[in-house]
Design a protein around this motif. Structure first.
Motif: not given
Length: 198
Positions: A148-161
């Motif tokens: 989840a952290l990788e997606l949020a901070y390296f992938g620039g994804r929103t919580h919903r995504e």
């Protein structure tokens, strides 16, 4: 063919015709779904060039493998959206992995430059120790927290995504990210000098 008869052609009929090599049906399906496919890809990838590349990949696959479409597994629209999402996520993972490798290579070069200086003999050891501490802190996270952290901070994804990607409720994703950050902060905070500001 009149405009009315074009409207009457279903997506399934277009795919069947594409499987038979009908270029006109392919163009009709492309016109019908390219904007939606592009939007799905852009939402995942965030860059028009990458979204357009995946758009081309998706319709290339449709042209070459339309005979593999199985109506029992979903509508043509669902088939195209699933294909788009899958290809976009694959590309995102490739881009992320490449960015991580490039970042690591740059850090290694910087470490070598800093460590090679005679007036800073301890710098290399300090950097190596800091890197080990960060790795240990990341290793203390659960798999879901790390992802989840990788997606949020390296992938620039929103919580919903992220919730959509991981097939988890939005509240669970928010909690997972918050707990992961707190765990990292605690693990890394132990390493700070006692007089440092938090």
């Amino acid at each position: 063919m009149s405009e009315n008869s074009e409207v009457e052609v279903t997506d399934a009929e277009l795919l069947a015709a594409i499987a038979g090599g009908d270029q006109g049906s392919f163009e009709a399906l492309y016109d019908r779904y390219a904007p939606l496919v592009h939007a799905v890809c852009l939402r995942i990838l965030r860059r028009h060039a990458d979204a357009e590349a995946v758009l081309s990949d998706v319709f290339w696959q449709v042209w070459n493998q339309a005979d593999r479409y199985n109506p029992n597994r979903g509508s043509p629209r669902t088939y195209l959206m699933t294909l788009s999402r899958s290809r976009a996520i694959d590309r995102w993972r490739t881009i992320s992995a490449q960015a991580t490798r490039e970042r690591a290579a740059r850090e290694d070069v910087l470490d070598d430059d800093r460590g090679g200086s005679n007036d800073e003999p301890d710098r290399r050891a300090i950097l190596g120790e800091e890197r080990q501490l960060v790795r240990a802190a990341l290793g203390s996270l659960s798999g879901s927290q790390r992802k989840a952290l990788e997606l949020a901070y390296f992938g620039g994804r929103t919580h919903r995504e992220i919730a959509g990607d991981l097939k988890l409720p939005l509240g669970t994703v928010k909690t997972t990210i918050r707990q992961g950050l707190l765990k990292l902060r605690r693990a890394l905070g132990k390493c700070e000098p006692s007089g440092s500001e938090r």
